[in-house]
Design a protein around this motif. Structure first.
Motif, PDB file in Angstrom:
ATOM      1  N   ARG A 129       0.831  -1.209   0.000  1.00 31.11           N
ATOM      2  CA  ARG A 129       0.000   0.000   0.000  1.00 31.11           C
ATOM      3  C   ARG A 129       0.864   1.257   0.000  1.00 31.11           C
ATOM      4  O   ARG A 129       0.553   2.238  -0.680  1.00 31.11           O
ATOM      5  CB  ARG A 129      -0.952  -0.007   1.201  1.00 31.11           C
ATOM      6  CG  ARG A 129      -2.054  -1.073   1.103  1.00 31.11           C
ATOM      7  CD  ARG A 129      -3.177  -0.829   2.095  1.00 31.11           C
ATOM      8  NE  ARG A 129      -2.734  -0.894   3.478  1.00 31.11           N
ATOM      9  CZ  ARG A 129      -2.669  -2.007   4.192  1.00 31.11           C
ATOM     10  NH1 ARG A 129      -3.012  -3.173   3.645  1.00 31.11           N
ATOM     11  NH2 ARG A 129      -2.279  -1.982   5.460  1.00 31.11           N
ATOM     12  N   LEU A 130       1.971   1.241   0.743  1.00 30.60           N
ATOM     13  CA  LEU A 130       2.873   2.388   0.761  1.00 30.60           C
ATOM     14  C   LEU A 130       3.516   2.611  -0.605  1.00 30.60           C
ATOM     15  O   LEU A 130       3.901   3.736  -0.944  1.00 30.60           O
ATOM     16  CB  LEU A 130       3.969   2.185   1.808  1.00 30.60           C
ATOM     17  CG  LEU A 130       3.539   2.260   3.274  1.00 30.60           C
ATOM     18  CD1 LEU A 130       4.698   1.862   4.176  1.00 30.60           C
ATOM     19  CD2 LEU A 130       3.052   3.658   3.621  1.00 30.60           C
ATOM     20  N   ALA A 131       3.663   1.544  -1.372  1.00 37.69           N
ATOM     21  CA  ALA A 131       4.310   1.631  -2.685  1.00 37.69           C
ATOM     22  C   ALA A 131       3.300   1.725  -3.825  1.00 37.69           C
ATOM     23  O   ALA A 131       3.705   1.728  -4.990  1.00 37.69           O
ATOM     24  CB  ALA A 131       5.210   0.412  -2.893  1.00 37.69           C
ATOM     25  N   ASP A 132       1.993   1.787  -3.494  1.00 37.72           N
ATOM     26  CA  ASP A 132       0.940   1.806  -4.524  1.00 37.72           C
ATOM     27  C   ASP A 132       1.091   0.612  -5.466  1.00 37.72           C
ATOM     28  O   ASP A 132       1.006   0.741  -6.698  1.00 37.72           O
ATOM     29  CB  ASP A 132       0.967   3.119  -5.303  1.00 37.72           C
ATOM     30  CG  ASP A 132       0.724   4.317  -4.407  1.00 37.72           C
ATOM     31  OD1 ASP A 132      -0.141   4.234  -3.522  1.00 37.72           O
ATOM     32  OD2 ASP A 132       1.417   5.343  -4.580  1.00 37.72           O
ATOM     33  N   CYS A 133       1.304  -0.531  -4.874  1.00 33.03           N
ATOM     34  CA  CYS A 133       1.631  -1.756  -5.602  1.00 33.03           C
ATOM     35  C   CYS A 133       0.647  -2.847  -5.187  1.00 33.03           C
ATOM     36  O   CYS A 133       0.334  -2.977  -3.993  1.00 33.03           O
ATOM     37  CB  CYS A 133       3.064  -2.145  -5.249  1.00 33.03           C
ATOM     38  SG  CYS A 133       3.706  -3.603  -6.049  1.00 33.03           S
ATOM     39  N   ALA A 134       0.148  -3.631  -6.133  1.00 32.50           N
ATOM     40  CA  ALA A 134      -0.839  -4.663  -5.820  1.00 32.50           C
ATOM     41  C   ALA A 134      -0.161  -5.970  -5.413  1.00 32.50           C
ATOM     42  O   ALA A 134       0.731  -6.453  -6.122  1.00 32.50           O
ATOM     43  CB  ALA A 134      -1.743  -4.910  -7.017  1.00 32.50           C
ATOM     44  N   LEU A 135      -0.586  -6.534  -4.285  1.00 29.85           N
ATOM     45  CA  LEU A 135      -0.163  -7.877  -3.888  1.00 29.85           C
ATOM     46  C   LEU A 135      -1.075  -8.857  -4.613  1.00 29.85           C
ATOM     47  O   LEU A 135      -2.237  -9.024  -4.239  1.00 29.85           O
ATOM     48  CB  LEU A 135      -0.266  -8.046  -2.367  1.00 29.85           C
ATOM     49  CG  LEU A 135       0.060  -9.428  -1.807  1.00 29.85           C
ATOM     50  CD1 LEU A 135       1.467  -9.868  -2.176  1.00 29.85           C
ATOM     51  CD2 LEU A 135      -0.123  -9.438  -0.288  1.00 29.85           C
ATOM     52  N   VAL A 136      -0.565  -9.471  -5.677  1.00 35.92           N
ATOM     53  CA  VAL A 136      -1.427 -10.260  -6.568  1.00 35.92           C
ATOM     54  C   VAL A 136      -1.307 -11.759  -6.356  1.00 35.92           C
ATOM     55  O   VAL A 136      -2.028 -12.540  -6.987  1.00 35.92           O
ATOM     56  CB  VAL A 136      -1.127  -9.928  -8.043  1.00 35.92           C
ATOM     57  CG1 VAL A 136      -1.526  -8.490  -8.362  1.00 35.92           C
ATOM     58  CG2 VAL A 136       0.344 -10.172  -8.373  1.00 35.92           C
ATOM     59  N   GLY A 137      -0.419 -12.197  -5.482  1.00 35.64           N
ATOM     60  CA  GLY A 137      -0.298 -13.634  -5.248  1.00 35.64           C
ATOM     61  C   GLY A 137       1.011 -13.960  -4.567  1.00 35.64           C
ATOM     62  O   GLY A 137       1.745 -13.084  -4.117  1.00 35.64           O
ATOM     63  N   GLY A 138       1.303 -15.257  -4.515  1.00 34.67           N
ATOM     64  CA  GLY A 138       2.538 -15.708  -3.885  1.00 34.67           C
ATOM     65  C   GLY A 138       2.498 -17.204  -3.682  1.00 34.67           C
ATOM     66  O   GLY A 138       1.641 -17.911  -4.236  1.00 34.67           O
ATOM     67  N   GLU A 139       3.419 -17.681  -2.882  1.00 37.10           N
ATOM     68  CA  GLU A 139       3.530 -19.105  -2.606  1.00 37.10           C
ATOM     69  C   GLU A 139       3.878 -19.308  -1.147  1.00 37.10           C
ATOM     70  O   GLU A 139       4.785 -18.643  -0.611  1.00 37.10           O
ATOM     71  CB  GLU A 139       4.618 -19.730  -3.488  1.00 37.10           C
ATOM     72  CG  GLU A 139       5.043 -21.132  -3.115  1.00 37.10           C
ATOM     73  CD  GLU A 139       3.980 -22.200  -3.381  1.00 37.10           C
ATOM     74  OE1 GLU A 139       4.225 -23.378  -3.060  1.00 37.10           O
ATOM     75  OE2 GLU A 139       2.900 -21.853  -3.908  1.00 37.10           O
ATOM     76  N   THR A 140       3.148 -20.178  -0.478  1.00 32.81           N
ATOM     77  CA  THR A 140       3.476 -20.594   0.880  1.00 32.81           C
ATOM     78  C   THR A 140       3.926 -22.040   0.814  1.00 32.81           C
ATOM     79  O   THR A 140       3.141 -22.918   0.438  1.00 32.81           O
ATOM     80  CB  THR A 140       2.263 -20.455   1.813  1.00 32.81           C
ATOM     81  OG1 THR A 140       1.822 -19.097   1.800  1.00 32.81           O
ATOM     82  CG2 THR A 140       2.627 -20.864   3.226  1.00 32.81           C
ATOM     83  N   ALA A 141       5.191 -22.286   1.131  1.00 33.73           N
ATOM     84  CA  ALA A 141       5.763 -23.625   1.022  1.00 33.73           C
ATOM     85  C   ALA A 141       6.048 -24.169   2.417  1.00 33.73           C
ATOM     86  O   ALA A 141       6.812 -23.575   3.179  1.00 33.73           O
ATOM     87  CB  ALA A 141       7.050 -23.577   0.207  1.00 33.73           C
TER      88      ALA A 141
END
Length: 348
Positions: A129-141
């Protein structure tokens, strides 16, 4: 005989599902124009034109948090390392003139602790949010046998964009000024040395920080990395930024030359007040000034090259930054370099 299960082997699918549900609101809060779809797909989709770009060049970066994670794990304080992860990636994008668009994270652990993981990923969302950037996914291993009890590791991947012809560095020349933007602390580099200094000082993470009022040592050292995206994009859009360098491992001597053209060097003076955390590290560890500048940011999280120092300073200060006059660019025979004049007693 009862057959074996994945849970018997140390992997809890239900815990992973619970984590996804827990972090969905945090991820949704980071959405920005250009994101197509949501969490849960096999890949993330993004339309740069919908984000306002007409002829975009994509810029990608990846990074981690390093052994700062060891401090967070041992102190049981996970709230800031998510922002650290985002900062290490997006600050590398913005120095190239790119606006961050999307972010993905990789969280690996031996046995998933849903609460700890959620705190970390909620911190990632806050950084986005501070970077005006969308968290669109990831991986939990979840990988039993690969990590010790309570351990985890993080990696981040960010993509940004800049209009063709606006990428940085651009037009760096002798006579231009170098400004520094204050850091929020150690940021996310040099923690192998930090941890060694702390061990030599015989302090534990819960002890009062000798350099910060009303904070434990862990709280003070885990101060999240500052995100410089908004002020630097404003400076770039105003036509006032020729180059910028994110001051990470290698410090000013190792990072500023990366954005200087052949035939130039940066001549700087260590004329800023060294923040207390760095004075303590130098004193407690017996670390020389040159080594401090080579390992740590020493209070300068970003260096900016500008052709108009007065206008650049005014804009950056209006954006909430603390600005330091570091020096200037000069002509120089050979490869780009940084020369820093260190006054006696600078370490305090």
């Amino acid at each position: 005989m009862t057959g074996m299960t994945y849970r018997d082997a140390g992997v809890d699918i239900e815990a992973g599902d619970a984590l996804v549900e827990r972090i969905k609101p945090a991820a949704r809060a980071t959405l920005r124009p250009g994101v197509l779809g949501g969490l849960g797909g096999f890949g993330a989709l993004f339309d740069p034109r919908a984000a306002g770009f007409s002829d975009p060049i994509l810029v990608a970066t990846t990074d981690g948090v390093g052994t700062k994670l060891r401090v967070a794990i041992e102190a049981g304080r996970h709230g800031g390392v998510g922002q650290d992860l985002v900062a290490m990636c997006v600050n590398d994008l913005v120095v190239q003139g790119a606006a961050p668009l999307l972010f993905l994270d990789y969280y690996a652990t031996g046995a998933l602790d849903v609460e700890a993981a959620a705190v970390v990923i909620e911190g990632i969302a806050a950084g986005c949010r501070l970077a005006d950037c969308a968290l669109v996914g990831g991986e939990t291993a979840e990988m039993p046998g690969m990590y010790g009890k309570g351990d985890y590791d993080l990696a981040g991947f960010a993509v940004g964009a800049a209009e063709r012809g606006t990428l940085l560095p651009q037009g760096v020349a002798a006579g231009q000024a170098v400004l520094g933007l204050a850091s929020s602390g150690v940021h996310s580099n040099g923690f192998s040395l930090v941890r060694r200094v702390v061990a030599a000082s015989n302090r534990d993470w819960g002890a009062p920080a000798p350099f910060a009022t009303d904070k434990t040592l862990a709280e003070a050292l885990l101060e999240p990395t500052r995100i410089y995206v908004r002020p630097l994009l404003a400076l770039h859009r105003a036509g006032l930024m020729r180059a910028a360098a994110h001051i990470t491992g290698g410090g000013l001597p190792g990072n500023l030359p990366r954005v200087l053209p052949a035939g130039t060097r940066a001549v700087l003076a260590a004329n800023w007040t060294l923040p207390p955390v760095f004075r303590w590290l130098a004193r407690a560890g017996g670390v020389a000034a040159a080594e401090m500048l080579r390992v740590f940011n020493c209070g300068i999280g970003m260096a900016v090259v500008t052709q108009d120092a007065t206008a650049a300073r005014a804009l950056l200060e209006a954006e909430g930054e603390t600005v330091i006059d570091l020096g200037r660019i000069e002509e120089h025979q050979g490869e780009p370099e940084v020369a820093i004049d260190i006054p006696p007693g600078w370490l305090g």
